[in-house]
Scaffold this motif. Structure first.
Motif, short mmCIF file in Angstrom:
data_model
loop_
_atom_site.label_atom_id
_atom_site.label_comp_id
_atom_site.label_asym_id
_atom_site.label_seq_id
_atom_site.Cartn_x
_atom_site.Cartn_y
_atom_site.Cartn_z
N TYR A 75 0.47 -1.12 -0.32
CA TYR A 75 -0.19 0.22 0.28
C TYR A 75 0.76 1.12 -0.34
CZ TYR A 75 -3.32 -3.54 2.01
OH TYR A 75 -4.22 -4.56 1.92
N LEU A 76 0.31 2.45 -0.50
CA LEU A 76 0.99 3.47 -0.11
C LEU A 76 -0.40 4.48 0.29
CD1 LEU A 76 3.32 5.04 -1.03
CD2 LEU A 76 3.23 5.60 -3.33
N GLN A 77 -0.06 5.04 1.29
CA GLN A 77 -1.28 5.98 1.44
C GLN A 77 -0.20 7.50 1.16
OE1 GLN A 77 -4.43 6.03 3.14
NE2 GLN A 77 -4.13 8.52 3.09
N MET A 78 -1.58 7.88 1.20
CA MET A 78 -0.34 9.82 0.22
C MET A 78 -1.38 10.94 0.90
SD MET A 78 0.76 8.72 -4.09
CE MET A 78 -1.14 8.58 -4.46
N ASN A 79 -0.74 11.71 1.58
CA ASN A 79 -1.58 12.51 1.84
C ASN A 79 -0.34 13.89 1.58
OD1 ASN A 79 -3.17 10.89 4.08
ND2 ASN A 79 -1.23 10.86 5.71
#
Length: 115
Positions: A80-84
């Motif tokens: 996963y890649l959580q991008m904020n």
């Protein structure tokens, strides 16, 4: 042969968030350091984040450090890649692959950040 399928991209306003997923087939996934790469129009594909097979060590490029978080679930063969706090310069096609010796590339997932 490992097949990679990325998903979760989309159009988002600057400051928003997205969570990308990458599911891999093949038995070698859990033993592999994996990375998220991105390719903006007219630019080379570049590693933005990576994670070792056990998740102990992560790497982030300077441009995403503090905003993106990489994680993995080996039981689901997924990273996963959580991008904020997304910025317009994050606009690119995002791919996942083996960090060091890439397999065949998937089709990627488009992330577009509007300013």
């Amino acid at each position: 042969q490992v097949q990679l399928v990325e998903s979760g991209g989309g159009l988002v306003q600057a400051g928003g968030s997205l969570r990308l997923s990458c599911t891999a087939s093949g038995r070698t996934f859990s033993a592999s350091a994996m990375g998220w790469f991105r390719q903006a129009p007219g630019k080379e594909r570049k590693l933005v984040a990576s994670i070792t097979w056990g998740g102990q060590t992560v790497y982030y490029g300077d441009s995403v450090k503090g905003r993106f978080t990489i994680s993995r679930d080996n039981a689901k063969n997924t990273i996963y890649l959580q991008m904020n706090s997304l910025k317009s310069e994050d606009t690119a096609v995002y791919y996942c692959n083996h960090r060091d010796s890439p397999w065949s590339w998937g089709q990627g997932t488009q992330v577009t950040v509007s300013s």
